[in-house]
Design a protein around this motif. Structure first.
Motif, mmCIF file in Angstrom:
data_model
loop_
_atom_site.group_PDB
_atom_site.id
_atom_site.type_symbol
_atom_site.label_atom_id
_atom_site.label_comp_id
_atom_site.label_asym_id
_atom_site.label_seq_id
_atom_site.Cartn_x
_atom_site.Cartn_y
_atom_site.Cartn_z
ATOM 1 N N LEU A 129 7.370 14.333 -80.228
ATOM 2 C CA LEU A 129 6.297 14.868 -79.401
ATOM 3 C C LEU A 129 6.375 14.245 -78.013
ATOM 4 O O LEU A 129 6.143 13.042 -77.852
ATOM 5 C CB LEU A 129 4.920 14.567 -80.022
ATOM 6 N N ALA A 130 6.709 15.035 -77.031
ATOM 7 C CA ALA A 130 6.743 14.552 -75.650
ATOM 8 C C ALA A 130 5.321 14.533 -75.115
ATOM 9 O O ALA A 130 4.569 15.491 -75.283
ATOM 10 C CB ALA A 130 7.623 15.457 -74.802
ATOM 11 N N ALA A 131 4.954 13.425 -74.482
ATOM 12 C CA ALA A 131 3.590 13.296 -73.974
ATOM 13 C C ALA A 131 3.560 12.464 -72.706
ATOM 14 O O ALA A 131 4.412 11.604 -72.483
ATOM 15 C CB ALA A 131 2.694 12.664 -75.025
ATOM 16 N N GLU A 132 2.564 12.736 -71.899
ATOM 17 C CA GLU A 132 2.265 11.926 -70.728
ATOM 18 C C GLU A 132 1.009 11.133 -71.089
ATOM 19 O O GLU A 132 0.023 11.714 -71.541
ATOM 20 C CB GLU A 132 2.001 12.846 -69.535
ATOM 21 N N VAL A 133 1.059 9.827 -70.918
ATOM 22 C CA VAL A 133 -0.069 8.971 -71.312
ATOM 23 C C VAL A 133 -0.452 8.095 -70.125
ATOM 24 O O VAL A 133 0.390 7.372 -69.590
ATOM 25 C CB VAL A 133 0.306 8.084 -72.527
ATOM 26 N N THR A 134 -1.709 8.183 -69.695
ATOM 27 C CA THR A 134 -2.169 7.426 -68.531
ATOM 28 C C THR A 134 -3.590 6.922 -68.732
ATOM 29 O O THR A 134 -4.354 7.480 -69.529
ATOM 30 C CB THR A 134 -2.165 8.301 -67.264
ATOM 31 N N PHE A 135 -3.921 5.883 -67.994
ATOM 32 C CA PHE A 135 -5.302 5.412 -67.983
ATOM 33 C C PHE A 135 -6.096 6.274 -67.021
ATOM 34 O O PHE A 135 -5.702 6.461 -65.868
ATOM 35 C CB PHE A 135 -5.381 3.939 -67.549
ATOM 36 N N LEU A 136 -7.203 6.810 -67.493
ATOM 37 C CA LEU A 136 -8.070 7.638 -66.660
ATOM 38 C C LEU A 136 -9.246 6.830 -66.132
ATOM 39 O O LEU A 136 -9.722 7.057 -65.020
ATOM 40 C CB LEU A 136 -8.565 8.850 -67.448
ATOM 41 N N GLN A 137 -9.748 5.910 -66.965
ATOM 42 C CA GLN A 137 -10.841 5.015 -66.579
ATOM 43 C C GLN A 137 -10.540 3.636 -67.162
ATOM 44 O O GLN A 137 -9.893 3.527 -68.191
ATOM 45 C CB GLN A 137 -12.187 5.494 -67.136
ATOM 46 N N ASP A 138 -11.053 2.615 -66.488
ATOM 47 C CA ASP A 138 -10.795 1.255 -66.936
ATOM 48 C C ASP A 138 -12.004 0.381 -66.622
ATOM 49 O O ASP A 138 -12.423 0.304 -65.465
ATOM 50 C CB ASP A 138 -9.539 0.725 -66.224
ATOM 51 N N ARG A 139 -12.533 -0.265 -67.642
ATOM 52 C CA ARG A 139 -13.678 -1.153 -67.439
ATOM 53 C C ARG A 139 -13.359 -2.282 -66.468
ATOM 54 O O ARG A 139 -14.243 -2.748 -65.759
ATOM 55 C CB ARG A 139 -14.133 -1.744 -68.777
ATOM 56 N N LEU A 140 -12.110 -2.728 -66.470
ATOM 57 C CA LEU A 140 -11.726 -3.795 -65.543
ATOM 58 C C LEU A 140 -11.837 -3.357 -64.086
ATOM 59 O O LEU A 140 -11.868 -4.178 -63.186
ATOM 60 C CB LEU A 140 -10.295 -4.266 -65.817
ATOM 61 N N LYS A 141 -11.886 -2.044 -63.868
ATOM 62 C CA LYS A 141 -12.005 -1.515 -62.506
ATOM 63 C C LYS A 141 -13.404 -0.991 -62.231
ATOM 64 O O LYS A 141 -13.622 -0.236 -61.289
ATOM 65 C CB LYS A 141 -10.959 -0.426 -62.281
ATOM 66 N N GLY A 142 -14.356 -1.365 -63.100
ATOM 67 C CA GLY A 142 -15.748 -1.000 -62.866
ATOM 68 C C GLY A 142 -16.210 0.274 -63.540
ATOM 69 O O GLY A 142 -17.365 0.673 -63.388
ATOM 70 N N ASP A 143 -15.329 0.947 -64.283
ATOM 71 C CA ASP A 143 -15.742 2.163 -64.981
ATOM 72 C C ASP A 143 -16.599 1.801 -66.193
ATOM 73 O O ASP A 143 -16.538 0.685 -66.711
ATOM 74 C CB ASP A 143 -14.511 2.964 -65.429
#
Length: 158
Positions: A129-143
């Motif tokens: 399964l080919a997939a693109e995986v990314t962080f969309l929000q991060d608590r370390l960045k205030g999200d």
């Protein structure tokens, strides 16, 4: 806890080795990919899961079985596309940041947990399964939450 502590030391060393956050992010993703490629065998052997029949089932398996097995947390899953190939894993608690207060201002574009994206991508590729995986929000960045986006690109050829 040992993994969480050593992970922090790993990221700190990479920050010393690379000037640019993008280089650290790339390195973490590449390391995670290598882990995912190898971890999938352990996951399949220990979990005794059956073949997933849809992207939705696959996303649920990642959240409910894999994250629980290896990180002790169960993210919630939401589908974010009409085509049914984009999902978000939303973590209320991210064990990799248990000992991290915040990112330094000079490291604002660092994706501290990018290793997770690589692990997921590598494991998915091993089951074709080919997939693109990314962080969309991060608590370390205030999200408010930590959110990992998974976009299934196409079923890879065997």
């Amino acid at each position: 806890e040992l993994f969480v502590l050593t992970y922090g030391a790993l990221v700190a060393q990479l920050c010393k080795d690379y000037e640019k956050d993008e280089d650290v992010n790339t390195c973490l993703d590449r390391m995670g990919y290598g882990i995912g490629v190898r971890l999938i065998d352990d996951f399949l052997a220990r979990s005794a899961v059956k073949k997933c029949r849809s992207y939705s089932e696959t996303a649920d398996m990642i959240a409910q079985v894999a994250f629980k097995m290896y990180l002790g947390v169960t993210p919630s899953v939401s589908c974010s596309s009409a085509a049914g190939n984009e999902f978000s894993l939303i973590l209320d608690k991210n064990p990799l940041v248990d000992f991290v207060e915040e990112l330094p201002a000079e490291r604002a574009s660092l994706c501290y947990c990018n290793l997770l994206c690589g692990v997921i991508r590598g494991a998915l590729e091993m089951v074709h399964l080919a997939a693109e995986v990314t962080f969309l929000q991060d608590r370390l960045k205030g999200d408010a939450v930590t959110e990992i986006g998974i976009t299934f690109l196409r079923k890879a050829e065997n």
